[in-house]
Design a protein around this motif. Structure first.
Motif, PDB file in Angstrom:
ATOM      1  N   ARG A   1      62.033  26.358  30.416  1.00 11.50           N
ATOM      2  CA  ARG A   1      62.056  27.821  30.402  1.00 11.50           C
ATOM      3  C   ARG A   1      63.467  28.354  30.656  1.00 11.50           C
ATOM      4  NH1 ARG A   1      57.793  30.457  34.295  1.00 11.50           N
ATOM      5  NH2 ARG A   1      56.491  29.242  32.867  1.00 11.50           N
ATOM      6  N   PHE A   2      64.159  27.749  31.623  1.00  9.63           N
ATOM      7  CA  PHE A   2      65.513  28.195  31.946  1.00  9.63           C
ATOM      8  C   PHE A   2      66.453  27.997  30.754  1.00  9.63           C
ATOM      9  CE2 PHE A   2      69.758  27.135  33.683  1.00  9.63           C
ATOM     10  CZ  PHE A   2      70.052  28.349  34.279  1.00  9.63           C
TER      11      PHE A   2
ATOM     12  N   ASP B   1      65.663  30.492  27.921  1.00 13.33           N
ATOM     13  CA  ASP B   1      66.191  31.839  28.202  1.00 13.33           C
ATOM     14  C   ASP B   1      67.700  31.893  27.980  1.00 13.33           C
ATOM     15  OD1 ASP B   1      63.664  32.682  28.830  1.00 13.33           O
ATOM     16  OD2 ASP B   1      63.897  32.377  30.998  1.00 13.33           O
ATOM     17  N   ILE B   2      68.416  30.847  28.425  1.00 11.65           N
ATOM     18  CA  ILE B   2      69.874  30.827  28.251  1.00 11.65           C
ATOM     19  C   ILE B   2      70.243  30.794  26.770  1.00 11.65           C
ATOM     20  CG2 ILE B   2      71.926  29.397  28.552  1.00 11.65           C
ATOM     21  CD1 ILE B   2      71.027  28.698  31.290  1.00 11.65           C
TER      22      ILE B   2
ATOM     23  N   ARG C   1      68.469  31.646  24.162  1.00  8.02           N
ATOM     24  CA  ARG C   1      68.062  32.854  23.441  1.00  8.02           C
ATOM     25  C   ARG C   1      69.003  34.013  23.741  1.00  8.02           C
ATOM     26  NH1 ARG C   1      63.452  33.186  25.472  1.00  8.02           N
ATOM     27  NH2 ARG C   1      62.471  31.704  24.050  1.00  8.02           N
ATOM     28  N   SER C   2      69.343  34.196  25.001  1.00 11.94           N
ATOM     29  CA  SER C   2      70.223  35.316  25.353  1.00 11.94           C
ATOM     30  C   SER C   2      71.639  35.098  24.806  1.00 11.94           C
ATOM     31  CB  SER C   2      70.263  35.477  26.874  1.00 11.94           C
ATOM     32  OG  SER C   2      70.753  34.302  27.490  1.00 11.94           O
TER      33      SER C   2
ATOM     34  N   ARG D   1      76.147  32.147  32.587  1.00 11.34           N
ATOM     35  CA  ARG D   1      74.719  31.890  32.790  1.00 11.34           C
ATOM     36  C   ARG D   1      74.444  30.683  33.675  1.00 11.34           C
ATOM     37  NH1 ARG D   1      71.110  35.889  30.945  1.00 11.34           N
ATOM     38  NH2 ARG D   1      72.223  37.061  29.329  1.00 11.34           N
TER      39      ARG D   1
END
Length: 365
Positions: free
Chosen positions: A203-204, A207-208, A210-211, A353
């Motif tokens: 998940r982490f 998110d990284i 994708r952002s 990030r």
């Protein structure tokens, strides 16, 4: 009366300190850095098409997302973006081929014309140099003068014949890789994330990625739009100065491409605008107007428009920008100058990030 039992020792509230993480020797770090740099230089024929394809895919991803909101499949949206980019590039190349060929053919004559115009400004210096040479000859004589033989080498036509298929193959590879990155980029990210061991890391990492992908896509697309607008405005200014539309579009395109390399690109653009002005106009003051217009537009774009549109989060230290331009320009030439700023922004976003890397991200600001 029985004696009280001894109390058990209370457990320590603080855990035992972890042993320090072993660090690699400085010599090993230097050798690894040199090995990576040599690999990037030696494998540039493979690395550069991949990086250029990723760069173009980042430009097209926001447009693909917009088309997907209109219920177009991703494959069809990517195909439309690639075909539209190729059509626009082809139309622009056809439009600029005539003025570019004419400038290349007339370059020697134009340089002689520029030299004649510049001679008026440097006559005092030339006269001083001639006086110094006359004095030196009178003092030392001409007996010690050495003759220098300059050898010229003609270009081998077979080298051009061999180089052309390689360039065509590289261009085709960039187009195909761009299409594949646009279509299968998200699936590739999911497959890479699936290799991670636990759900929290997946998940982490998702998110990284994708952002970072969204922010870099937005940044690259925004910079591209700003540079294209700068080129169009400069072309309009040149047309107002009396330059024909095809030639004005040629110089506007050159200015837009050079603006991808901060500091270095605009400096080259100002020199080119000066040369072009001295070729097109007889009056020395009028000849400086294209360079002054380009300088004013670049100052407005760099100091006002780009900071307002992108904000402070994409700000990069000028010193780091210069170092990145020098390194990637030396490593990969003009393509390195084009990719240096997006690569530096990507590194900054990754460092921002990742925990423990905020100090390195601050170093780039």
């Amino acid at each position: 009366m029985s004696e009280p039992l001894p109390e058990a020792a209370a457990p320590s509230a603080e855990p035992a300190p972890l042993p320090p993480r072993p660090r690699a020797p400085a010599a090993l770090v230097v050798l690894a850095t040199l090995a990576v740099g040599y690999t990037l230089w030696a494998a540039q024929e493979v690395i550069l098409p991949v990086l250029l394809a990723m760069f173009f895919a980042l430009i097209g991803n926001p447009i693909i997302r917009l088309l997907q909101k209109l219920y177009l499949p991703r494959f069809l949206a990517a195909l439309l973006v690639v075909l539209g980019g190729l059509a626009a590039s082809g139309a622009l190349a056809v439009q600029l081929a005539g003025p570019a060929t004419e400038w290349v053919q007339q370059a020697p004559q134009q340089m002689r014309q520029i030299s004649r115009q510049v001679q008026d400004f440097v006559k005092p210096v030339q006269q001083a140099n001639q006086a110094a040479e006359s004095f030196a000859r009178a003092a030392g004589g001409d007996g010690n003068r050495k003759v220098q033989v300059i050898r010229t080498q003609l270009d081998d036509p077979y080298k051009a014949l061999v180089r052309t298929p390689k360039l065509a193959a590289s261009a085709l590879a960039v187009v195909l890789l761009t299409l594949f990155f646009m279509i299968y980029g998200e699936n590739l990210q999911r497959h890479v994330i699936a290799l991670l061991p636990n759900r929290q890391q997946k998940r982490f990492t998702a998110d990284i990625l994708r952002s970072i992908e969204r922010e870099i896509s937005r940044y690259v697309l925004t910079i591209t739009v700003i540079n294209v607008a700068l080129g169009l405005v400069l072309a309009g200014v040149l047309m107002l100065l009396g330059i024909d539309m095809p030639e004005a579009l040629l110089w506007g395109t050159v200015a837009a491409l050079l603006n991808f390399a901060p500091y270095v690109g605009p400096l080259i653009g100002i020199v080119l605008m000066l040369l072009m002005g001295f070729v097109e106009f007889r009056d020395p003051l009028t000849a400086t107007l294209p360079a002054l217009a380009y300088l004013a537009l670049h100052t407005l774009e760099g100091q006002l428009i780009t900071p307002i549109v992108l904000g402070r989060r994409m700000a990069i230290s000028p010193l780091m920008l210069i170092l990145a331009l020098m390194f990637f320009g030396w490593l990969w030439g003009m393509v390195g100058l084009l990719l240096s700023v997006p690569l530096l922004v990507c590194v900054k976003l990754v460092l921002t990030r990742v925990d423990g890397m905020h100090g390195w991200a601050k170093l780039l600001e």
